[in-house]
Design a protein around this motif. Structure first.
Motif, PDB file in Angstrom:
ATOM      1  N   VAL A  14       0.844  -1.205   0.000  1.00  0.00           N
ATOM      2  CA  VAL A  14       0.000   0.000   0.000  1.00  0.00           C
ATOM      3  C   VAL A  14       0.877   1.252   0.000  1.00  0.00           C
ATOM      4  N   GLY A  15       1.916   1.238   0.838  1.00  0.00           N
ATOM      5  CA  GLY A  15       2.832   2.374   0.880  1.00  0.00           C
ATOM      6  C   GLY A  15       3.538   2.583  -0.449  1.00  0.00           C
ATOM      7  N   GLY A  16       3.952   1.485  -1.071  1.00  0.00           N
ATOM      8  CA  GLY A  16       4.587   1.574  -2.387  1.00  0.00           C
ATOM      9  C   GLY A  16       3.632   2.077  -3.453  1.00  0.00           C
ATOM     10  N   THR A  17       2.383   1.643  -3.363  1.00  0.00           N
ATOM     11  CA  THR A  17       1.366   2.111  -4.307  1.00  0.00           C
ATOM     12  C   THR A  17       1.166   3.621  -4.193  1.00  0.00           C
ATOM     13  N   GLY A  60      12.559   7.443  -4.501  1.00  0.00           N
ATOM     14  CA  GLY A  60      12.039   7.044  -5.804  1.00  0.00           C
ATOM     15  C   GLY A  60      11.248   8.175  -6.448  1.00  0.00           C
ATOM     16  N   ILE A  61      10.421   8.850  -5.636  1.00  0.00           N
ATOM     17  CA  ILE A  61       9.645   9.984  -6.153  1.00  0.00           C
ATOM     18  C   ILE A  61      10.576  11.101  -6.608  1.00  0.00           C
ATOM     19  N   VAL A  62      11.549  11.430  -5.767  1.00  0.00           N
ATOM     20  CA  VAL A  62      12.480  12.519  -6.074  1.00  0.00           C
ATOM     21  C   VAL A  62      13.295  12.202  -7.324  1.00  0.00           C
ATOM     22  N   PHE A  63      13.803  10.973  -7.407  1.00  0.00           N
ATOM     23  CA  PHE A  63      14.621  10.594  -8.564  1.00  0.00           C
ATOM     24  C   PHE A  63      13.793  10.631  -9.842  1.00  0.00           C
ATOM     25  N   GLY A  95      12.508   3.191 -11.367  1.00  0.00           N
ATOM     26  CA  GLY A  95      11.637   2.018 -11.415  1.00  0.00           C
ATOM     27  C   GLY A  95      12.207   0.813 -10.693  1.00  0.00           C
ATOM     28  N   ALA A  96      13.512   0.843 -10.399  1.00  0.00           N
ATOM     29  CA  ALA A  96      14.149  -0.284  -9.704  1.00  0.00           C
ATOM     30  C   ALA A  96      14.130  -0.114  -8.191  1.00  0.00           C
ATOM     31  N   ILE A  97      13.847   1.098  -7.712  1.00  0.00           N
ATOM     32  CA  ILE A  97      13.858   1.361  -6.269  1.00  0.00           C
ATOM     33  C   ILE A  97      12.807   0.561  -5.498  1.00  0.00           C
ATOM     34  N   TRP A 101      20.613  -5.343  -3.936  1.00  0.00           N
ATOM     35  CA  TRP A 101      21.187  -4.507  -4.996  1.00  0.00           C
ATOM     36  C   TRP A 101      21.217  -5.233  -6.337  1.00  0.00           C
ATOM     37  N   LEU A 102      21.371  -6.556  -6.309  1.00  0.00           N
ATOM     38  CA  LEU A 102      21.314  -7.307  -7.564  1.00  0.00           C
ATOM     39  C   LEU A 102      19.896  -7.285  -8.128  1.00  0.00           C
ATOM     40  N   LEU A 103      18.911  -7.414  -7.262  1.00  0.00           N
ATOM     41  CA  LEU A 103      17.523  -7.310  -7.712  1.00  0.00           C
ATOM     42  C   LEU A 103      17.272  -5.930  -8.324  1.00  0.00           C
ATOM     43  N   PHE A 104      17.816  -4.903  -7.691  1.00  0.00           N
ATOM     44  CA  PHE A 104      17.749  -3.546  -8.236  1.00  0.00           C
ATOM     45  C   PHE A 104      18.383  -3.504  -9.624  1.00  0.00           C
TER      46      PHE A 104
END
Length: 337
Positions: free
Chosen positions: A71-74, A143-146, A170-172, A190-193
């Protein structure tokens, strides 16, 4: 010229507003604000968050923490998309596929959209801070700022490398999921990123090939506009060859996942490479570009699903049992020989 453009833009928005408001009821207003968040994009971000959480918890993710984090990510992703709609309202009006969005069509005013975006961001930060941890909340805000400061403002309208660098936004979400569980970031996180980061150029450039004329019309220097289709398909090919092996590093040397994920990743990767190769042979074929774009979405969704399935405790038990039986069989064969 600038004054004329501003008058033209204001006039268009006013016309759109006067027309749309005559027919809007409460439900239509809600729908307009919902559309501002670009809801079709968000599920793909959330599945990387969920994959990170399942891997970080060894398949024993807390249901409440999962719900709160998603929910927070959404909310964070929605905030970023609303801000993007505000910033890009000028070019959205000129592009055929975006001119009917709520702001350029006059259904939502930029000031109201800004208040909506700020509210979504604050809710996301509060929710993640209180029920997950501060690191996950700060990552969501980064993520928002970037996305806005780096991708939308600095890169999108100024360089054909916008997608490569902007892919970090989009990877954050994958890092947010991992941090929500562990409170820190490991090499696996970080690999998943990196996997999502490398996947973004083939995914988005395939879309850019499909709507190249729209980008050219509004002066956005996407790679197909600046360098042409052949150069773009070569870059898609290169990044596809990078992301597929990168996905296998979760098995070795990191050892975060096992043979179930490995089989899924190899199968998906072979198809991904095949589609990139086909597009490389026919750079101007928009149907191949569309096929590549659609498959790239399926690739990431199924790859993350493979991460979740492989990390489940029952799957780990099955894998361990099969490994032990295989070792016993090999030992028996060697002794018998």
């Amino acid at each position: 010229m600038r004054v004329l453009f501003e008058k033209k833009e204001i006039g268009e928005v006013m016309v759109g507003t006067s027309v749309s408001r005559q027919h809007e009821n409460f439900l239509q207003v809600i729908q307009s604000y919902y559309q501002l968040t670009k809801p079709r994009i968000i599920p793909l971000l959330l599945i990387t968050t969920a994959a990170g959480m399942w891997m970080a918890s060894d398949g024993r993710v807390d249901p409440f923490l999962l719900l709160v984090t998603l929910v927070g990510g959404t909310l964070a992703a929605a905030s970023a998309q609303v801000l993007n709609c505000i910033y890009d309202r000028d070019i959205d009006y000129d592009m055929e596929r975006t001119r009917h969005r709520p702001i350029p069509s006059g259904k939502v005013q930029p000031r109201d959209a800004m208040l909506f975006a700020i509210s979504l961001g604050l809710l996301s930060f509060t929710l993640l801070t209180v029920f997950a941890n501060l690191l996950s909340a700060l990552l969501a805000m980064s993520g928002i700022v970037f996305y806005m400061a780096i991708y939308t403002h600095l890169l999108k309208r100024h360089t054909p490398h916008n997608i490569v660098i902007g892919g970090a936004a989009g990877a954050i979400p994958a890092l947010v999921g991992w941090a929500a569980v562990t409170g820190e970031l490991s090499w696996v996180a970080w690999l998943l990123f990196a996997i999502v980061f490398l996947w973004t150029p083939p995914h988005f450039w395939a879309l850019a090939l499909m709507i190249r004329d729209d980008y050219a019309k509004v002066g956005i220097p996407m790679l197909p506009v600046v360098a042409g289709e052949e150069s773009t398909t070569r870059q898609i090919w290169i990044y596809t060859l990078l992301v597929v092996p990168a996905s296998l590093l979760l098995i070795y040397p990191l050892g975060a996942l096992g043979v179930v994920y490995g089989a899924i990743a190899v199968w998906l990767g072979i198809i991904f490479i095949q589609k990139a190769w086909q597009l490389l042979q026919a750079p101007t074929d928009k149907q191949l570009a569309r096929s590549m774009f659609k498959y790239s979405i399926l690739y990431m969704m199924l790859l993350c699903t493979g991460m979740v399935v492989d990390s489940l405790p029952i799957m780990q038990q099955v894998t361990t049992g099969l490994t032990e039986n295989l070792q016993t069989l090999v030992s028996a064969i060697l002794i018998g020989g």
